[in-house]
Write an enzyme that holds these catalytic residues in place. Structure first.
Site, PDB file in Angstrom:
ATOM      1  N   ALA A  10      24.942  32.476 -15.034  1.00 43.95           N
ATOM      2  CA  ALA A  10      26.174  31.583 -14.982  1.00 43.95           C
ATOM      3  C   ALA A  10      27.403  32.045 -15.801  1.00 43.95           C
ATOM      4  O   ALA A  10      28.750  31.736 -15.412  1.00 43.95           O
ATOM      5  CB  ALA A  10      25.660  30.195 -15.344  1.00 43.95           C
ATOM      6  N   ARG A  15      33.252  40.288 -21.610  1.00 46.88           N
ATOM      7  CA  ARG A  15      33.379  41.655 -21.966  1.00 46.88           C
ATOM      8  C   ARG A  15      33.263  42.643 -20.835  1.00 46.88           C
ATOM      9  O   ARG A  15      33.884  43.895 -20.985  1.00 46.88           O
ATOM     10  CB  ARG A  15      32.148  41.854 -22.934  1.00 46.88           C
ATOM     11  CG  ARG A  15      32.351  41.394 -24.216  1.00 46.88           C
ATOM     12  CD  ARG A  15      30.889  41.280 -25.109  1.00 46.88           C
ATOM     13  NE  ARG A  15      30.070  40.071 -24.704  1.00 46.88           N
ATOM     14  CZ  ARG A  15      28.802  40.179 -25.174  1.00 46.88           C
ATOM     15  NH1 ARG A  15      28.617  40.937 -26.107  1.00 46.88           N
ATOM     16  NH2 ARG A  15      27.860  39.158 -24.546  1.00 46.88           N
ATOM     17  N   GLU A 151      20.472  33.972 -34.237  1.00 48.21           N
ATOM     18  CA  GLU A 151      21.442  34.516 -33.408  1.00 48.21           C
ATOM     19  C   GLU A 151      22.403  35.167 -34.555  1.00 48.21           C
ATOM     20  O   GLU A 151      22.600  34.953 -35.673  1.00 48.21           O
ATOM     21  CB  GLU A 151      22.208  33.492 -32.776  1.00 48.21           C
ATOM     22  CG  GLU A 151      21.478  33.025 -31.475  1.00 48.21           C
ATOM     23  CD  GLU A 151      21.031  34.072 -30.423  1.00 48.21           C
ATOM     24  OE1 GLU A 151      21.977  35.101 -30.042  1.00 48.21           O
ATOM     25  OE2 GLU A 151      20.031  34.393 -30.313  1.00 48.21           O
ATOM     26  N   LYS A 347      26.750  58.450  17.220  1.00 49.29           N
ATOM     27  CA  LYS A 347      26.339  56.791  16.950  1.00 49.29           C
ATOM     28  C   LYS A 347      25.592  56.211  17.838  1.00 49.29           C
ATOM     29  O   LYS A 347      25.900  56.414  19.095  1.00 49.29           O
ATOM     30  CB  LYS A 347      27.917  56.080  16.696  1.00 49.29           C
ATOM     31  CG  LYS A 347      27.658  54.698  16.278  1.00 49.29           C
ATOM     32  CD  LYS A 347      28.360  53.525  17.067  1.00 49.29           C
ATOM     33  CE  LYS A 347      27.802  53.292  18.390  1.00 49.29           C
ATOM     34  NZ  LYS A 347      28.506  52.234  19.039  1.00 49.29           N
ATOM     35  N   TYR A 362      32.477  63.467  19.943  1.00 49.29           N
ATOM     36  CA  TYR A 362      32.105  62.162  19.779  1.00 49.29           C
ATOM     37  C   TYR A 362      30.926  61.620  20.882  1.00 49.29           C
ATOM     38  O   TYR A 362      31.447  61.646  21.965  1.00 49.29           O
ATOM     39  CB  TYR A 362      33.272  60.983  19.728  1.00 49.29           C
ATOM     40  CG  TYR A 362      32.810  59.463  19.707  1.00 49.29           C
ATOM     41  CD1 TYR A 362      31.796  59.311  18.520  1.00 49.29           C
ATOM     42  CD2 TYR A 362      32.695  58.665  20.601  1.00 49.29           C
ATOM     43  CE1 TYR A 362      31.358  58.002  18.511  1.00 49.29           C
ATOM     44  CE2 TYR A 362      32.173  57.399  20.485  1.00 49.29           C
ATOM     45  CZ  TYR A 362      31.613  56.938  19.393  1.00 49.29           C
ATOM     46  OH  TYR A 362      31.058  55.581  19.470  1.00 49.29           O
ATOM     47  N   ALA A 376      33.074  72.085  22.987  1.00 48.60           N
ATOM     48  CA  ALA A 376      33.882  71.690  21.942  1.00 48.60           C
ATOM     49  C   ALA A 376      34.818  70.469  22.481  1.00 48.60           C
ATOM     50  O   ALA A 376      35.185  70.265  23.825  1.00 48.60           O
ATOM     51  CB  ALA A 376      34.978  72.483  21.274  1.00 48.60           C
ATOM     52  N   ASN A 382      32.750  55.412  25.388  1.00 51.23           N
ATOM     53  CA  ASN A 382      31.708  54.324  25.389  1.00 51.23           C
ATOM     54  C   ASN A 382      32.222  52.962  25.534  1.00 51.23           C
ATOM     55  O   ASN A 382      31.572  52.142  25.783  1.00 51.23           O
ATOM     56  CB  ASN A 382      30.551  54.256  24.442  1.00 51.23           C
ATOM     57  CG  ASN A 382      31.398  54.459  22.998  1.00 51.23           C
ATOM     58  OD1 ASN A 382      32.370  54.838  22.816  1.00 51.23           O
ATOM     59  ND2 ASN A 382      30.460  53.927  22.066  1.00 51.23           N
TER      60      ASN A 382
HETATM   61  C1  UD1 Z   1      21.142  36.341 -25.525  1.00 51.32           C
HETATM   62  C2  UD1 Z   1      20.323  35.692 -26.760  1.00 51.32           C
HETATM   63  C3  UD1 Z   1      20.031  37.008 -27.569  1.00 51.32           C
HETATM   64  C4  UD1 Z   1      19.723  38.104 -27.079  1.00 51.32           C
HETATM   65  C5  UD1 Z   1      20.448  38.658 -25.723  1.00 51.32           C
HETATM   66  C6  UD1 Z   1      19.803  39.929 -25.179  1.00 51.32           C
HETATM   67  C7  UD1 Z   1      20.705  33.534 -26.635  1.00 51.32           C
HETATM   68  C8  UD1 Z   1      21.246  32.258 -27.591  1.00 51.32           C
HETATM   69  N1  UD1 Z   1      21.152  34.480 -27.131  1.00 51.32           N
HETATM   70  O1  UD1 Z   1      22.674  36.664 -26.235  1.00 51.32           O
HETATM   71  O2  UD1 Z   1      19.176  36.578 -28.585  1.00 51.32           O
HETATM   72  O3  UD1 Z   1      19.402  39.188 -28.053  1.00 51.32           O
HETATM   73  O4  UD1 Z   1      20.834  37.726 -24.954  1.00 51.32           O
HETATM   74  O5  UD1 Z   1      20.877  40.379 -24.251  1.00 51.32           O
HETATM   75  O6  UD1 Z   1      20.111  33.270 -25.724  1.00 51.32           O
HETATM   76  N2  UD1 Z   1      24.294  32.276 -19.292  1.00 51.32           N
HETATM   77  C9  UD1 Z   1      24.339  31.100 -18.325  1.00 51.32           C
HETATM   78  N3  UD1 Z   1      24.727  30.160 -18.909  1.00 51.32           N
HETATM   79  C10 UD1 Z   1      25.441  29.789 -20.167  1.00 51.32           C
HETATM   80  C11 UD1 Z   1      25.229  30.922 -21.157  1.00 51.32           C
HETATM   81  C12 UD1 Z   1      24.774  32.192 -20.809  1.00 51.32           C
HETATM   82  O7  UD1 Z   1      23.693  31.267 -17.392  1.00 51.32           O
HETATM   83  O8  UD1 Z   1      25.668  28.980 -20.371  1.00 51.32           O
HETATM   84  C13 UD1 Z   1      23.607  33.618 -18.797  1.00 51.32           C
HETATM   85  C14 UD1 Z   1      24.469  34.750 -18.824  1.00 51.32           C
HETATM   86  O9  UD1 Z   1      25.248  34.823 -17.760  1.00 51.32           O
HETATM   87  C15 UD1 Z   1      23.598  35.847 -19.145  1.00 51.32           C
HETATM   88  C16 UD1 Z   1      22.587  35.282 -20.094  1.00 51.32           C
HETATM   89  O10 UD1 Z   1      22.476  33.815 -19.766  1.00 51.32           O
HETATM   90  O11 UD1 Z   1      23.224  36.470 -18.082  1.00 51.32           O
HETATM   91  C17 UD1 Z   1      22.643  35.608 -21.304  1.00 51.32           C
HETATM   92  O12 UD1 Z   1      23.766  35.290 -21.921  1.00 51.32           O
HETATM   93  P1  UD1 Z   1      24.755  36.087 -22.739  1.00 51.32           P
HETATM   94  O13 UD1 Z   1      26.071  35.218 -23.075  1.00 51.32           O
HETATM   95  O14 UD1 Z   1      24.995  37.438 -22.356  1.00 51.32           O
HETATM   96  O15 UD1 Z   1      24.008  36.014 -24.276  1.00 51.32           O
HETATM   97  P2  UD1 Z   1      23.855  37.009 -25.319  1.00 51.32           P
HETATM   98  O16 UD1 Z   1      25.122  36.910 -26.319  1.00 51.32           O
HETATM   99  O17 UD1 Z   1      23.998  38.340 -24.835  1.00 51.32           O
HETATM  100 MG    MG Z   2      23.852  39.274 -22.895  1.00 48.89          MG
END
Ligand code: UD1
Ligand code: MG
Length: 456
Positions: A10, A15, A151, A347, A362, A376, A382
Site C-alpha cells: 500500500a 524514495r 526500528e 506475423k 511482409y 524481394a 492480408n
Molecule cells: C520495514 C520494517 C523493518 C524492516 C524493513 C525491511 C516495519 C515497521 N519495519 O521497514 O523492520 O527492516 O521493512 O525492508 O515493519 N506498507 C503498507 N502500508 C503501510 C506501510 C507500509 O502496505 O501503512 C507496505 C509498503 O508498501 C512496503 C512494506 O509495507 O511494501 C514495508 O514498508 P516500508 O515503508 O518499506 O517499511 P521499511 O521502512 O522498509
Molecule cells: Mg522497505
C-alpha cells in the site's frame, strides 16, 4: 496446514520518486510484485494484496493475470501493523505468511522452511546479515529466540551497530496474529503502527518467536532506484554465470540480459547486447548475434539469428537463419532450414521447410509450403480494412520480386508468379501468373529531353 499470504503493497515508495506504486517497478521484465506472486505458487493457498497508493493501478494489472488474488484497500497508510490488520478479515488459513511487496528476492525454499518451522514455534521472522544496517529494524536475539525488533527511529547507541536486521518477512500462526495484532500501539515518533512490535508482545506473552538468517542478497528490500538497478544487475549476472557453467558462451555478461526462466543449450554463443526474455528456450549450437531481442520463443538447435533481429512468440525449428534486421511476430512457425533475410516481417505465419524470404517482405496470416521462394518486396495484403485474410502458398512456388498477394488467396504447387504481379485470385498448380501493364518504350524522351524542355 493451510497457508495464506498477505503482501503489503500500500505504501507510496517515496524514495523511488515515482508516479507509479513501488511494487510495479520492474527488475528486468517483471515487476517486483509479479516476482513475489510467482514464488508463492505451491506454497500459499490464498494471496491477499494490501493496496493503497494508486491501488487501482495494481489491481487492474494483476486482476487480469491472476484471477485468484484478493485485494484489500488500506485507505490511509498507518503502518505495517495496520496494513496487516486490514487484511486479516480475508485470511482463512491457519498460517499467515507476510511479505512486503518490495522484497522480491526471497527464495521459495526459505518461505517453505519458515512455514515448516512453525511446528516448533509461534512465529518465524526472516532476518539477514548486512554490512550497513541503517534504515532496517534491528534484531534483538536471545539464542534461538527473537525477542524484539527495534526500528531505526527508536534505537539506542548500542543497538545502532547490530547488523542482524529484519527483512519484513514473517510466518505466524493466524490465531495468534488475530489475538495480538490489536495490542500493537501507535509508535509516537512516526505515528505509525509497526508490525515489528508484535515480536515483543508475543515474547512477553510466553509465545515463541524463532528466526532464520539469510544473506542480504536474498532479504534486501528495494526502496530506491539505485537498489533497483543493483538488484537487476546482480540477478542478471547470476543467470549468466549459471549458463556459462552449463556450457553456453556469453561474450559480454554485463551487456546481455537473460530472464531467469530462459533455457539455453550447450555450445550456443550469445553475442553482446542480446536480450532474451520470458518463456524462451534456445537449443544447442546456435549463434545469437548482437542487438537481437528474443521474447517468449523457442529456437531449436543450430540456428543463426543475425544482428538486430526481433523475435516474439515464435517457434523456429532447426538450422534456420534469421536476419540481420528481421522481425518475427507472434504465432509464427519457421520450419527446418528456412531462411528469413533482412527487413522481412512475419506475423501469424507458417514458413515451410527450406523456404526462403531473403529481402524486404511482409508475410502475415500466411501458410507457406516447403521449398518456396519469396522474392524481394513481396507483400501479403492480408488486411482489407475490416478483417484479416489468409494466404496459402503451396510447395515449390516461386513468387517473383515486388508482388502483392491480395488475400484471401491460394497459390498452387510450383506456381511461378512473375515479378511485379498483383495476384487477386487463386492460381492453380503448375501455372504461371503474371499481371503487368504493357511496357512502352518511347525513344528520345529520356531525361535529356525533359531537362532541355525545363531550361527553355
Ligand atoms: C520495514 C520494517 C523493518 C524492516 C524493513 C525491511 C516495519 C515497521 N519495519 O521497514 O523492520 O527492516 O521493512 O525492508 O515493519 N506498507 C503498507 N502500508 C503501510 C506501510 C507500509 O502496505 O501503512 C507496505 C509498503 O508498501 C512496503 C512494506 O509495507 O511494501 C514495508 O514498508 P516500508 O515503508 O518499506 O517499511 P521499511 O521502512 O522498509
Ligand atoms: Mg522497505
Amino acid at each position: 496446514m493451510k497457508v495464506d499470504t498477505i503482501i503489503l503493497a500500500a505504501g507510496k515508495g517515496t524514495r523511488m520518486k515515482s508516479e507509479i506504486p513501488k511494487v510495479l517497478h520492474k527488475i528486468g521484465t517483471k515487476s517486483m510484485l509479479e516476482i513475489i506472486i510467482e514464488k508463492l505458487k505451491n506454497i500459499s493457498d490464498k494471496i491477499i494484496i494490501v493496496i493503497g497508493f494508486k491501488g487501482n493501478m495494481v489491481k487492474e494489472k494483476f486482476e487480469k493475470i491472476y484471477s485468484d488474488i484478493h485485494f484489500v484497500e488500506q485507505r490511509e497508510q498507518l503502518g505495517t501493523a495496520h496494513a496487516v490488520r486490514v487484511a486479516l478479515n480475508s485470511i482463512e488459513g491457519d498460517v499467515s505468511l507476510i511479505i512486503p511487496g518490495d522484497a522480491p528476492f526471497v527464495k521459495r525454499e526459505t518461505l517453505s522452511k519458515m512455514v515448516e518451522m512453525l511446528k516448533e514455534a509461534d512465529m518465524i521472522a526472516l532476518l539477514m546479515e548486512v554490512r550497513n544496517p541503517k534504515g532496517y529494524g534491528r534484531a534483538i536475539l536471545e539464542r534461538d529466540r527473537l525477542v524484539r525488533i527495534v526500528e531505526e527511529s527508536d534505537l539506542n547507541n548500542e543497538e545502532k551497530n547490530i547488523n542482524i536486521v529484519n527483512t519484513g518477512i514473517y510466518a505466524i500462526k493466524t490465531a495468534l496474529l488475530r489475538e495480538f495484532i490489536e495490542s500493537v500501539k501507535l509508535n509516537p515518533k512516526k505515528s505509525e503502527f509497526y508490525f515489528t512490535d508484535i515480536v515483543e508482545i508475543l515474547d512477553r506473552n510466553g509465545k515463541i518467536v524463532k528466526y532464520i538468517i539469510v544473506e542480504e542478497e536474498e532479504g534486501m528490500g528495494i526502496n530506491d532506484r539505485k537498489q533497483l538497478i543493483k538488484a537487476y544487475k546482480e540477478r542478471n549476472l547470476k543467470k549468466v554465470e549459471e549458463l556459462l557453467e552449463r556450457g553456453v558462451t556469453i561474450l559480454s555478461p554485463e551487456n546481455t540480459y537473460i530472464d531467469e526462466e530462459v533455457e539455453i543449450g550447450i555450445d550456443t554463443v550469445i553475442w553482446p547486447y542480446v536480450f532474451i526474455t520470458g518463456n524462451t528456450r534456445i537449443g544447442k549450437n546456435c549463434e545469437i548475434k548482437p542487438f537481437t531481442v528474443i521474447i517468449n520463443s523457442t529456437i531449436q538447435d543450430g540456428c543463426n539469428i543475425r544482428e538486430y533481429s526481433h523475435i516474439e512468440g515464435a517457434v523456429v525449428e532447426e538450422e534456420v537463419i534469421i536476419g540481420p534486421f528481421a522481425r518475427i511476430r507472434p504465432n509464427t512457425l519457421i520450419k527446418k532450414g528456412a531462411r528469413i533475410g533482412n527487413f522481412v516481417e512475419l506475423k501469424n505465419t507458417i514458413m515451410g521447410e527450406k523456404s526462403q524470404a531473403n529481402h524486404l517482405a511482409y508475410l502475415g496470416d500466411a501458410t507457406i509450403g516447403n521449398g518456396v521462394n519469396i522474392g524481394a518486396g513481396v507483400i501479403t495484403c492480408n488486411y482489407d480494412g475490416v478483417r484479416k485474410n489468409p494466404t496459402f502458398i503451396d510447395d515449390g512456388a516461386f513468387i517473383g520480386s515486388d508482388c502483392q498477394l491480395v488475400a484471401p488467396v491460394r497459390i498452387g504447387k510450383n506456381v511461378l508468379v512473375g515479378a511485379g504481379t498483383t495476384v487477386t485470385k487463386d492460381v492453380p498448380d503448375e501455372s504461371l501468373a503474371v499481371s503487368r501493364a504493357p511496357l512502352k518504350i518511347i525513344e528520345g524522351k529520356g531525361m535529356t529531353y525533359y531537362r532541355n524542355k525545363r531550361s527553355r
